[in-house]
Design an enzyme around this catalytic site. Sequence first.
Site, PDB file in Angstrom:
ATOM      1  CG  HIS A  32     -69.009  66.675 -11.849  1.00  0.00           C
ATOM      2  ND1 HIS A  32     -70.008  66.573 -11.782  1.00  0.00           N
ATOM      3  CD2 HIS A  32     -67.894  65.354 -13.160  1.00  0.00           C
ATOM      4  CE1 HIS A  32     -70.443  66.092 -12.476  1.00  0.00           C
ATOM      5  NE2 HIS A  32     -69.888  65.589 -13.519  1.00  0.00           N
ATOM      6  CG  ASP A  34     -68.044  73.786 -13.159  1.00  0.00           C
ATOM      7  OD1 ASP A  34     -68.635  72.786 -12.582  1.00  0.00           O
ATOM      8  OD2 ASP A  34     -68.451  74.097 -13.839  1.00  0.00           O
ATOM      9  CG  ASP A 167     -70.203  72.739 -19.720  1.00  0.00           C
ATOM     10  OD1 ASP A 167     -68.801  72.732 -19.555  1.00  0.00           O
ATOM     11  OD2 ASP A 167     -70.769  72.771 -19.645  1.00  0.00           O
TER      12      ASP A 167
HETATM   13  C1  GLA Z   1     -71.510  69.791 -17.169  1.00  0.00           C
HETATM   14  C2  GLA Z   1     -71.651  70.867 -16.598  1.00  0.00           C
HETATM   15  C3  GLA Z   1     -70.699  71.946 -15.982  1.00  0.00           C
HETATM   16  C4  GLA Z   1     -69.480  71.080 -14.771  1.00  0.00           C
HETATM   17  C5  GLA Z   1     -69.201  69.475 -15.904  1.00  0.00           C
HETATM   18  C6  GLA Z   1     -68.588  68.003 -15.352  1.00  0.00           C
HETATM   19  O1  GLA Z   1     -70.634  69.602 -18.596  1.00  0.00           O
HETATM   20  O2  GLA Z   1     -72.769  71.985 -17.380  1.00  0.00           O
HETATM   21  O3  GLA Z   1     -70.065  72.897 -15.113  1.00  0.00           O
HETATM   22  O4  GLA Z   1     -69.907  70.997 -14.008  1.00  0.00           O
HETATM   23  O5  GLA Z   1     -70.508  69.187 -16.619  1.00  0.00           O
HETATM   24  O6  GLA Z   1     -67.187  68.995 -14.747  1.00  0.00           O
END
Ligand code: GLA
Length: 383
Positions: A32, A34, A167
Site C-alpha cells: 500500500h 505504491d 503489479d
Molecule cells: C494491489 C494493488 C497494488 C498495491 C497492492 C498493495 O495489489 O493492485 O497497486 O497497492 O494492492 O500494496
Amino acid sequence: MKTKLQEKFKEHFGEGASLYASPGRVNLIGEHTDYNMGFVMPGAIDKAIYVAVKPNGGKVCHLYSIDYDEAIDLDMAGEKPAQQWACYIYGVVKEMEKRGAKVPSFDMAFGGDVPLGAGLSSSAALESAVGFALNDLFGLGFDRAQLAKIGQMTEHNYVGVRCGIMDQFASLFGEKGKIIRLDCRSLEYKLEPFDPEAAGCKVVLFDTGVKHSLASSEYNVRRAQCEKGVSVVASHVPGVESLRDVTLEMLNQYKDEMDEVVYRRCRFVIEENQRLLDACQALEQGDYVTFGQKVNGSHKGLSQDYEVSCPELDFLADIAHANPGVLGARMMGGGFGGCTINLVKTEAYDAYLQEIKTKYQEKFGREPRIIEVVISQGAHKIA
Ligand code: GLA
C-alpha cells in the site's frame, strides 16, 4: 498451457496466432505504498496469463476465455462488456486509443495459471499480457512503462480499483532471479539479485482461500484516507503532494486535525516505506534475519494500523512469527484475503509446512494452498 492455448485458439479462430505471456507477482515488502508514491519490492513469478492473438481484419473483436470457457464478440467502439474478464481487454484497448493508438480488430484467446483472488495480481498479468501482445502485434510503439500505466488506468477506469503501479510494473519489468526495487514516484528502479536458496532459505506462499471480495471498495477507502491525511499536512507544509513527502514528525504535528483512523493509515505508510529501505539495506548485506524482522513488522502494521488483514491471514502470520525457523512472514498484496509470503530456513521448511497444514486444518477445517514460486521473466513473446 502453451499447447492448450494453441489448441483452443485453433478450435475457435483457426491458425496463425502469436503467443505472449505476462506473469503474476510477489512483493517482498512495501505494501500500500505504491499509490502513496513510495517504494515497493516486487518480483515477477513463474505463473502467468498467456494470450494468443491474431488480427482479424473485421470490425469486431472475438474473445475467448479458456478459464471461464466463454466466447464473446466485442465491438470496441461500443459499450463496456458485461463480463468482467472482457472489461480488462476492452479497457486496455480504450486506454491505448486514448493515447493516440489505432488498434485494429483481433481474435484473442487467453488463459493462465496465476491463482485468482490470491493476491498474486492475476488481473495485472492479464492487462499486461494483452497490452504487451497488442503493442507487439500491431507495432503500436508503447514502451513497457507506458504499458504499465495503460494497465493501471484500465483498473481505475474500467474495473473501479484505484490501484498503484506496482503489479503492472512487476509483470512487465520482471527478470529471472531479480527483485525490483521500484520508486513509485519517479518510476526509477533497480533490479536486485534475489537468491534465498544461496542464503539457506526458501520463499513459500500460503493461500488462505479467502477471496478478497471486499478488497476493491475497501482499497479505494484506504487510498482516500491517505489522501485526506496528505491534504491536512499539505495545508500547512508547502510542497507536500503525497505521503512520500510527509515525515512522522509532520504527521504527529498535525495529528489533532485528522481523524484517528486517518492518522493510523498515514503512519503505517510512512513506517512501511522506512521498513522497506531498512529491509533493502539488510538484503544488500545478506542479512536475512533483519530483513525478516522488517517483513514481520510489515504484517503487524498492515493488520493493526492499516486494517487490511483478516483472521485467516493473521492466524498464519502468528504461527510463522512464533516459529524460529521462519525468518519473516506477512500478508501480501491488497489484503482482506489472499496469501501470506514466508521466508523460511531450508532446514525448517518441511516441518513448518506440516505445522501450518495441521493447525490451519484444525482451525478452519481446510488446508491452505501451498504455492511455491520462482522469480521469473516479465512480459514476453513466446511464439
Ligand atoms: C494491489 C494493488 C497494488 C498495491 C497492492 C498493495 O495489489 O493492485 O497497486 O497497492 O494492492 O500494496
